[in-house]
Design a protein around this motif. Structure first.
Motif, PDB file in Angstrom:
ATOM      1  N   TYR B  10       0.530  -1.471   0.459  1.00  0.00           N
ATOM      2  CA  TYR B  10      -0.137  -0.078   0.213  1.00  0.00           C
ATOM      3  C   TYR B  10       0.836   1.226  -0.110  1.00  0.00           C
ATOM      4  N   LEU B  11       0.650   2.001  -0.895  1.00  0.00           N
ATOM      5  CA  LEU B  11       0.906   3.429  -1.447  1.00  0.00           C
ATOM      6  C   LEU B  11       0.128   4.588  -1.140  1.00  0.00           C
ATOM      7  N   THR B  13       0.306   8.311  -0.472  1.00  0.00           N
ATOM      8  CA  THR B  13       0.990  10.281  -0.601  1.00  0.00           C
ATOM      9  C   THR B  13       0.277  10.938  -1.445  1.00  0.00           C
ATOM     10  N   LYS B  19       7.277   8.712  -6.001  1.00  0.00           N
ATOM     11  CA  LYS B  19       7.603   7.135  -5.275  1.00  0.00           C
ATOM     12  C   LYS B  19       7.786   5.877  -6.339  1.00  0.00           C
ATOM     13  N   ILE B  21       7.702   1.865  -6.850  1.00  0.00           N
ATOM     14  CA  ILE B  21       7.109   0.669  -6.583  1.00  0.00           C
ATOM     15  C   ILE B  21       8.126  -0.255  -6.657  1.00  0.00           C
ATOM     16  N   LEU B  81       3.323  13.087  -8.377  1.00  0.00           N
ATOM     17  CA  LEU B  81       2.174  12.073  -8.692  1.00  0.00           C
ATOM     18  C   LEU B  81       0.775  12.875  -8.407  1.00  0.00           C
ATOM     19  N   SER B  86      -3.952   7.075  -9.398  1.00  0.00           N
ATOM     20  CA  SER B  86      -4.360   6.552  -7.852  1.00  0.00           C
ATOM     21  C   SER B  86      -4.745   5.028  -8.656  1.00  0.00           C
ATOM     22  N   THR B 108       0.557  -3.388  -5.866  1.00  0.00           N
ATOM     23  CA  THR B 108       0.455  -2.353  -4.861  1.00  0.00           C
ATOM     24  C   THR B 108      -0.904  -1.031  -5.046  1.00  0.00           C
ATOM     25  N   LEU B 110      -1.617   2.208  -4.626  1.00  0.00           N
ATOM     26  CA  LEU B 110      -1.622   3.645  -4.265  1.00  0.00           C
ATOM     27  C   LEU B 110      -2.880   4.497  -4.575  1.00  0.00           C
TER      28      LEU B 110
END
Lengths: 113, 113
Positions: B10-11, B13, B19, B21, B81, B86, B108, B110
């Motif tokens: 999970y991320l 931000t 970021k 991954i 980002l 997302s 992941t 995001l």
């Protein structure tokens, strides 16, 4: 370009019902065809595949037959279980050099006890 | 043993941040991929690497930069980002050509705020 079309979801069935999820494709050449399954909160797992016309892929009671004449790869299971609840993706790989999977939009399946 | 692993799972931000991954596979495969799954579950290829060389870049904004330090790793760096980034990002790997099965990581998730 290549494309995959799946039947619209969501699909809700009772346990032990017969399942069909339709999948048709458009591709140049002779693609390989796949069904992937995504259980809640998880990544994709290969369910079955077929690499040439008239091949039948099977796994865990699921089956799909590569039909070149109808450009289809429908997923079937004779008696579904609650544990089959997931999102199912039909996909193709075009075998023309570009190494990628083209996915259908996914079909969410819910099986009620 | 995990075949294809991704970090983080999970991320969360803020917009404008950068970021990364990470993805690793221990299957000995020579080809790795990044896919993006949007909120409607639609999956689309972003990148493909074969033996550390970029094979596919599927009209992804250049804010996304994949890096493959060796055949077992394919990382994804995202600059500046945006809310639309997302999604769930899946890494996958395969051995050889288009008929081969791709094995997916757990994803992941995001979220850009």
């Amino acid at each position: 370009g290549d494309s995959v079309t799946q039947m619209e979801g969501p699909v809700t069935l009772s346990e032990e019902a017969f399942l069909t999820i339709n999948c048709t494709y458009t591709a140049t050449g002779y693609p390989s065809l796949f069904w992937y399954v995504q259980y809640p909160g998880e990544g994709l797992q290969l369910l079955l595949k077929a690499t040439k016309a008239d091949d039948k892929g099977s796994n865990k009671g699921f089956e799909a037959t590569y039909r070149k004449e109808t450009t289809s790869f429908h997923l079937e299971k004779g008696s579904v279980q609650v544990s089959d609840s997931a999102v199912y993706f039909c996909a193709l790989s075009d075998n023309q050099g570009a190494q990628k999977l083209v996915f259908g939009q996914g079909t969410r399946l819910t099986i009620n006890p | 043993d995990t075949a294809v692993s991704q970090t983080p799972k999970y991320l969360v931000t803020q917009m404008g941040n950068d970021k990364s991954i990470k993805c690793e596979q221990n299957l000995g495969h020579d080809t790795m991929y990044w896919y993006k799954q949007d909120s409607k579950k639609f999956l689309k290829i972003m990148f493909s690497y074969n033996n550390k060389e970029l094979i596919i870049n599927e009209t992804v904004p250049n804010r996304f930069s994949p890096k493959s330090p060796d055949k077992a790793h394919l990382n994804l760096h995202i600059n500046s980002l945006e809310l639309g980034d997302s999604a769930v990002y899946f890494c996958a790997s395969s051995q050889g050509g288009n008929r081969e099965t791709q094995y997916f990581g757990p994803g992941t998730r995001l979220l850009v705020l």
